[in-house]
Design a protein around this motif. Structure first.
Motif, mmCIF file in Angstrom:
data_model
loop_
_atom_site.group_PDB
_atom_site.id
_atom_site.type_symbol
_atom_site.label_atom_id
_atom_site.label_comp_id
_atom_site.label_asym_id
_atom_site.label_seq_id
_atom_site.Cartn_x
_atom_site.Cartn_y
_atom_site.Cartn_z
ATOM 1 N N PRO A 222 -42.711 -2.215 29.688
ATOM 2 C CA PRO A 222 -42.892 -3.270 28.768
ATOM 3 C C PRO A 222 -42.258 -2.834 27.423
ATOM 4 O O PRO A 222 -42.080 -2.086 27.081
ATOM 5 N N PHE A 223 -41.911 -3.936 26.727
ATOM 6 C CA PHE A 223 -41.281 -3.755 25.545
ATOM 7 C C PHE A 223 -42.240 -4.155 24.353
ATOM 8 O O PHE A 223 -42.868 -5.074 24.273
ATOM 9 N N GLY B 283 -43.440 -8.818 25.729
ATOM 10 C CA GLY B 283 -43.072 -9.442 27.169
ATOM 11 C C GLY B 283 -41.647 -8.953 27.492
ATOM 12 O O GLY B 283 -40.969 -7.893 27.125
ATOM 13 N N ARG B 284 -41.002 -9.909 28.146
ATOM 14 C CA ARG B 284 -39.634 -9.422 28.489
ATOM 15 C C ARG B 284 -38.566 -10.420 27.539
ATOM 16 O O ARG B 284 -38.551 -11.579 27.812
ATOM 17 N N PRO B 285 -38.088 -9.724 26.716
ATOM 18 C CA PRO B 285 -37.232 -10.173 25.590
ATOM 19 C C PRO B 285 -36.133 -11.145 26.508
ATOM 20 O O PRO B 285 -35.763 -10.775 27.497
ATOM 21 N N VAL B 286 -35.611 -12.236 25.725
ATOM 22 C CA VAL B 286 -34.387 -12.926 26.082
ATOM 23 C C VAL B 286 -33.233 -12.767 25.572
ATOM 24 O O VAL B 286 -33.102 -12.698 24.332
ATOM 25 N N THR C 228 -28.336 -21.686 17.445
ATOM 26 C CA THR C 228 -27.980 -22.410 18.470
ATOM 27 C C THR C 228 -27.841 -21.893 19.670
ATOM 28 O O THR C 228 -26.774 -21.002 19.754
ATOM 29 N N PRO C 229 -28.724 -21.637 20.673
ATOM 30 C CA PRO C 229 -28.158 -20.728 21.865
ATOM 31 C C PRO C 229 -26.823 -21.188 22.495
ATOM 32 O O PRO C 229 -26.747 -22.586 22.726
ATOM 33 N N ILE C 230 -26.020 -20.301 22.827
ATOM 34 C CA ILE C 230 -24.696 -20.766 23.893
ATOM 35 C C ILE C 230 -25.125 -20.119 25.129
ATOM 36 O O ILE C 230 -24.787 -20.940 26.046
ATOM 37 N N ALA C 231 -25.554 -19.113 25.261
ATOM 38 C CA ALA C 231 -25.824 -18.427 26.716
ATOM 39 C C ALA C 231 -27.222 -17.530 26.674
ATOM 40 O O ALA C 231 -27.398 -16.732 25.452
ATOM 41 N N GLU C 232 -28.024 -17.688 27.622
ATOM 42 C CA GLU C 232 -29.263 -16.796 27.491
ATOM 43 C C GLU C 232 -29.547 -16.097 28.818
ATOM 44 O O GLU C 232 -29.055 -16.778 29.738
ATOM 45 N N ARG C 233 -30.262 -15.142 28.749
ATOM 46 C CA ARG C 233 -30.604 -14.335 30.043
ATOM 47 C C ARG C 233 -31.749 -13.409 29.807
ATOM 48 O O ARG C 233 -31.980 -12.747 29.120
ATOM 49 N N ALA C 234 -32.936 -13.827 30.640
ATOM 50 C CA ALA C 234 -34.224 -12.834 30.626
ATOM 51 C C ALA C 234 -33.803 -11.619 30.997
ATOM 52 O O ALA C 234 -33.237 -11.513 32.079
ATOM 53 N N LEU C 235 -34.409 -10.617 30.091
ATOM 54 C CA LEU C 235 -34.298 -9.103 30.772
ATOM 55 C C LEU C 235 -35.365 -8.795 31.863
ATOM 56 O O LEU C 235 -36.471 -9.328 31.823
#
Length: 198
Positions: free
Chosen positions: A95-96, A172-175, A191-198
């Motif tokens: 966990p973070f 939690g799991r940061p993005v 403004t998000p351009i690209a996101e990925r859950a870790l």
């Protein structure tokens, strides 16, 4: 979780003063860790906002804009864009956790002291930045910024009852978010351009 200061200054400084008046002919881009799926962190931030409400020169960070800076903001040609996802090391399975509240010279934050996550942060930053990755930046989530000289003792007193009973906050799991950054008068928005859950 204890409140402590990172600097011995008797008064906090204005976080925004050195960021005013910049000429930015191009949009600024950066990599953030964001926390849209972190109820414990949001609960703490909401409690903090209620606790600090009305304090002069202290501006809480609204929960949608909670973040950890992974790469310092700058021109896009100084870092990888969304293709940088392919360069990243695997995120730690643990966990973070955010485990300590601090008063620093421009506000208040909670920090993560996990060696595993800090090592990942350093490796990710080095992988995403083309020049001068500067890997030794402490991992933190700011809860507020100050807008002028402010006596730290008062902020200590207001924060201590809020944070002292807590052992840790599960973020939690940061993005991982590559975004276009906007600096408002006393807020960071993006403004998000690209996101990925870790």
């Amino acid at each position: 979780m204890d409140v402590r200061r990172l600097t011995p200054a008797e008064h906090l400084s204005d976080h925004w003063e050195k960021r005013r008046g910049r000429t930015r002919p191009r949009p600024e881009y950066t990599w953030y860790l964001t926390y849209g799926h972190s109820p414990e962190l949001h609960d703490l931030a909401s409690a903090f906002q209620a606790t600090i409400k009305g304090e002069r020169h202290v501006v809480p960070v609204a929960t949608p804009w909670l973040h950890s800076t992974l790469v310092r903001p700058g021109a896009a040609d100084g870092m990888f864009g969304p293709e940088g996802f392919d360069r990243l090391p695997p995120a730690p399975p643990e966990p973070f956790l955010l485990t300590e509240a601090i008063i620093f010279d421009e506000g208040a934050a909670i920090i993560g002291v996990s060696d595993t996550w800090q090592a990942w942060l350093n490796a990710a930053r080095a992988a995403l930045v083309l020049d001068n990755p500067n890997p030794h930046v402490w991992l933190h989530v700011s809860l507020c910024y100050t807008t002028g000289p402010y006596p730290t003792d008062n902020l200590d007193d207001r924060l201590s009852p809020l944070v002292s009973p807590l052992a840790s906050v599960d973020a939690g799991r940061p993005v991982l978010t590559f975004c276009e950054l906007h600096r408002r008068e006393t807020a960071y928005e993006w403004t998000p351009i690209a996101e990925r859950a870790l």
